[in-house]
Design a protein around this motif. Sequence first.
Motif, PDB file in Angstrom:
ATOM      1  N   ALA A   1     -34.678  38.824  -5.669  1.00 18.88           N
ATOM      2  CA  ALA A   1     -35.846  38.860  -6.562  1.00 18.88           C
ATOM      3  C   ALA A   1     -35.468  38.552  -8.010  1.00 18.88           C
ATOM      4  CB  ALA A   1     -36.528  40.221  -6.473  1.00 18.88           C
ATOM      5  N   SER A   2     -34.323  39.071  -8.467  1.00 21.77           N
ATOM      6  CA  SER A   2     -33.899  38.858  -9.851  1.00 21.77           C
ATOM      7  C   SER A   2     -33.713  37.371 -10.129  1.00 21.77           C
ATOM      8  CB  SER A   2     -32.598  39.618 -10.125  1.00 21.77           C
ATOM      9  OG  SER A   2     -32.155  39.368 -11.431  1.00 21.77           O
ATOM     10  N   SER A   3     -33.014  36.681  -9.231  1.00 23.08           N
ATOM     11  CA  SER A   3     -32.792  35.241  -9.390  1.00 23.08           C
ATOM     12  C   SER A   3     -34.117  34.488  -9.390  1.00 23.08           C
ATOM     13  CB  SER A   3     -31.886  34.724  -8.272  1.00 23.08           C
ATOM     14  OG  SER A   3     -31.773  33.321  -8.340  1.00 23.08           O
ATOM     15  N   LEU A   4     -35.012  34.862  -8.467  1.00 22.92           N
ATOM     16  CA  LEU A   4     -36.320  34.202  -8.384  1.00 22.92           C
ATOM     17  C   LEU A   4     -37.115  34.372  -9.669  1.00 22.92           C
ATOM     18  CD1 LEU A   4     -37.699  35.073  -4.829  1.00 22.92           C
ATOM     19  CD2 LEU A   4     -37.214  32.802  -5.712  1.00 22.92           C
ATOM     20  N   LYS A   5     -37.142  35.602 -10.151  1.00 19.90           N
ATOM     21  CA  LYS A   5     -37.966  35.925 -11.316  1.00 19.90           C
ATOM     22  C   LYS A   5     -37.507  35.163 -12.549  1.00 19.90           C
ATOM     23  CE  LYS A   5     -39.423  39.759 -14.257  1.00 19.90           C
ATOM     24  NZ  LYS A   5     -39.408  41.218 -14.462  1.00 19.90           N
ATOM     25  N   TYR A   6     -36.210  35.215 -12.829  1.00 22.86           N
ATOM     26  CA  TYR A   6     -35.721  34.614 -14.066  1.00 22.86           C
ATOM     27  C   TYR A   6     -35.603  33.096 -13.955  1.00 22.86           C
ATOM     28  CZ  TYR A   6     -35.099  39.447 -15.307  1.00 22.86           C
ATOM     29  OH  TYR A   6     -35.346  40.772 -15.570  1.00 22.86           O
ATOM     30  N   THR A   7     -35.381  32.590 -12.740  1.00 22.91           N
ATOM     31  CA  THR A   7     -35.418  31.140 -12.549  1.00 22.91           C
ATOM     32  C   THR A   7     -36.813  30.615 -12.857  1.00 22.91           C
ATOM     33  OG1 THR A   7     -33.687  31.192 -10.862  1.00 22.91           O
ATOM     34  CG2 THR A   7     -35.116  29.266 -10.882  1.00 22.91           C
ATOM     35  N   ARG A   8     -37.823  31.326 -12.374  1.00 22.04           N
ATOM     36  CA  ARG A   8     -39.212  30.917 -12.621  1.00 22.04           C
ATOM     37  C   ARG A   8     -39.525  30.959 -14.113  1.00 22.04           C
ATOM     38  NH1 ARG A   8     -44.138  33.324 -13.023  1.00 22.04           N
ATOM     39  NH2 ARG A   8     -43.220  35.381 -12.837  1.00 22.04           N
ATOM     40  N   GLU A   9     -39.066  32.009 -14.805  1.00 21.62           N
ATOM     41  CA  GLU A   9     -39.316  32.128 -16.237  1.00 21.62           C
ATOM     42  C   GLU A   9     -38.640  30.995 -17.005  1.00 21.62           C
ATOM     43  OE1 GLU A   9     -41.191  34.429 -18.065  1.00 21.62           O
ATOM     44  OE2 GLU A   9     -41.989  34.844 -16.070  1.00 21.62           O
ATOM     45  N   ILE A  10     -37.387  30.691 -16.642  1.00 28.87           N
ATOM     46  CA  ILE A  10     -36.647  29.647 -17.350  1.00 28.87           C
ATOM     47  C   ILE A  10     -37.263  28.277 -17.081  1.00 28.87           C
ATOM     48  CG2 ILE A  10     -34.421  28.442 -17.461  1.00 28.87           C
ATOM     49  CD1 ILE A  10     -33.115  31.227 -17.012  1.00 28.87           C
ATOM     50  N   LYS A  11     -37.708  28.025 -15.832  1.00 29.21           N
ATOM     51  CA  LYS A  11     -38.376  26.760 -15.525  1.00 29.21           C
ATOM     52  C   LYS A  11     -39.633  26.589 -16.378  1.00 29.21           C
ATOM     53  CE  LYS A  11     -38.875  25.644 -11.176  1.00 29.21           C
ATOM     54  NZ  LYS A  11     -39.146  25.816  -9.725  1.00 29.21           N
ATOM     55  N   LYS A  12     -40.353  27.680 -16.571  1.00 28.27           N
ATOM     56  CA  LYS A  12     -41.563  27.621 -17.410  1.00 28.27           C
ATOM     57  C   LYS A  12     -41.193  27.297 -18.855  1.00 28.27           C
ATOM     58  CE  LYS A  12     -45.684  30.263 -18.683  1.00 28.27           C
ATOM     59  NZ  LYS A  12     -45.548  29.982 -20.136  1.00 28.27           N
ATOM     60  N   LEU A  13     -40.131  27.926 -19.364  1.00 30.77           N
ATOM     61  CA  LEU A  13     -39.692  27.656 -20.731  1.00 30.77           C
ATOM     62  C   LEU A  13     -39.263  26.200 -20.897  1.00 30.77           C
ATOM     63  CD1 LEU A  13     -37.621  30.901 -21.430  1.00 30.77           C
ATOM     64  CD2 LEU A  13     -39.792  30.270 -22.488  1.00 30.77           C
ATOM     65  N   ILE A  14     -38.515  25.703 -19.888  1.00 30.13           N
ATOM     66  CA  ILE A  14     -38.073  24.299 -19.940  1.00 30.13           C
ATOM     67  C   ILE A  14     -39.281  23.368 -19.947  1.00 30.13           C
ATOM     68  CG2 ILE A  14     -36.903  22.486 -18.637  1.00 30.13           C
ATOM     69  CD1 ILE A  14     -34.910  24.625 -17.700  1.00 30.13           C
ATOM     70  N   ASN A  15     -40.245  23.669 -19.086  1.00 22.01           N
ATOM     71  CA  ASN A  15     -41.452  22.839 -19.010  1.00 22.01           C
ATOM     72  C   ASN A  15     -42.199  22.835 -20.343  1.00 22.01           C
ATOM     73  OD1 ASN A  15     -43.377  21.285 -17.254  1.00 22.01           O
ATOM     74  ND2 ASN A  15     -44.731  22.947 -17.865  1.00 22.01           N
ATOM     75  N   ASP A  16     -42.298  24.018 -20.972  1.00 23.03           N
ATOM     76  CA  ASP A  16     -42.971  24.111 -22.272  1.00 23.03           C
ATOM     77  C   ASP A  16     -42.238  23.287 -23.328  1.00 23.03           C
ATOM     78  OD1 ASP A  16     -44.822  25.783 -21.135  1.00 23.03           O
ATOM     79  OD2 ASP A  16     -43.934  27.634 -21.907  1.00 23.03           O
ATOM     80  N   GLU A  17     -40.901  23.369 -23.308  1.00 19.57           N
ATOM     81  CA  GLU A  17     -40.114  22.630 -24.298  1.00 19.57           C
ATOM     82  C   GLU A  17     -40.217  21.121 -24.084  1.00 19.57           C
ATOM     83  OE1 GLU A  17     -38.905  23.750 -26.875  1.00 19.57           O
ATOM     84  OE2 GLU A  17     -38.289  25.829 -26.641  1.00 19.57           O
ATOM     85  N   VAL A  18     -40.253  20.703 -22.814  1.00 20.87           N
ATOM     86  CA  VAL A  18     -40.380  19.271 -22.520  1.00 20.87           C
ATOM     87  C   VAL A  18     -41.722  18.745 -23.020  1.00 20.87           C
ATOM     88  CG1 VAL A  18     -40.624  17.591 -20.654  1.00 20.87           C
ATOM     89  CG2 VAL A  18     -38.776  19.265 -20.581  1.00 20.87           C
ATOM     90  N   ASN A  19     -42.774  19.526 -22.821  1.00 16.28           N
ATOM     91  CA  ASN A  19     -44.112  19.084 -23.222  1.00 16.28           C
ATOM     92  C   ASN A  19     -44.335  19.177 -24.728  1.00 16.28           C
ATOM     93  OD1 ASN A  19     -44.941  18.499 -20.605  1.00 16.28           O
ATOM     94  ND2 ASN A  19     -45.548  20.610 -20.209  1.00 16.28           N
TER      95      ASN A  19
END
Length: 354
Positions: free
Chosen positions: A165-183
């Motif tokens: 769960a820890s890996s899933l949660k923080y991977t999802r958060e980081i993917k969202k941050l990356i997506n925000d930065e790309v956009n």
Amino acid sequence: MELQIQLKALAEKIDLLKDKIHTEESTKHAFVLPFINILGYDTFNPTEVVPEFTADLGLKKGEKVDYAIFQNETPILIVECKNWKEDLTIHNSQLFRYFHVTKTRFSLLTNGIEYQFYTDLEEPNKMDQKPFLEFNITNLKDNNIIEITKFHKSNFDVNSIVENASSLKYTREIKKLINDEVNSPTHEFVRIFASRAYSGRLTEKVMEEFTEVVHKAFNQTISEKVNDRLNAAINKEAEKQQEDKVEVPIEDLKIITTEEELEGYRIVVAILRRKLPTNRIVHRDTQSYFGILLDDNNRKPLCRLHLNGGNKYLGIFDKDKNESRELIESIDDIYLFEDQLLKTVDFYEKESVS
């Protein structure tokens, strides 16, 4: 594979029915209960899926959460449902209050379309503010299905889910941050690249220019990677088509799998899934019979269907893997041999133990 098919069927049902569903209660019955059933839990068994689950919370008495799923008389998942038209918000949710007074490690907030799974990664016995698993059932990705499978009754293991769960949660958060930065790159993000690529002073004007440059560079990089993947896939498909041109042996061309054989296979799966994950039950058709195997292994036959002659037979195996043929009138008669089929599974389990 069967879980994926069932989830897809539910998604299609949701698209078809949602505009006719107007209440939270209808959402529960049409969308949420079928999802729980797909996970292998008996929604008609009030000791396994408990509706309107109540746990007294200090001075607050009689508050209820929509469902609690039990295993071995212990709640393993509590579920709060909303109308499918509602946005999910965890604020003021009863899940928070119930989480710390039950023994469960998992809670689910859903409107039947969006699903959010929570646990207590940040503080023991206190539900996290953010989910570790989140998906839209009408737009499932392969990795979503893998995680959903872990909540199936036949696979459920608290420790393995929590560990992941820890890996899933923080991977999802980081993917969202990356997506925000790309956009829309932030000032801090642009500075990281500008300071490495530009040797001069990072004035406000330079930073403005680099904001556009970083945005363009990231999008070009993503496009190039997508194109590389597409080209690789196209080349692989071309190679496969070349391989498919290899002449097929005449005996293989004579094998025709009938719908009756496939229906018989589905009946066998329905019987054996009580002891085996469905992905371990595999069929192989031959000219002589329709074989059903454990782990796609010819040395582990579960049964055989002989349906294409004058009479129909079900081939059942003993502990020495000797086949005996039982006459059946139709494939529905396979259900009459439930005990013998389940006993065959036991033979292989004993082999693996010894």
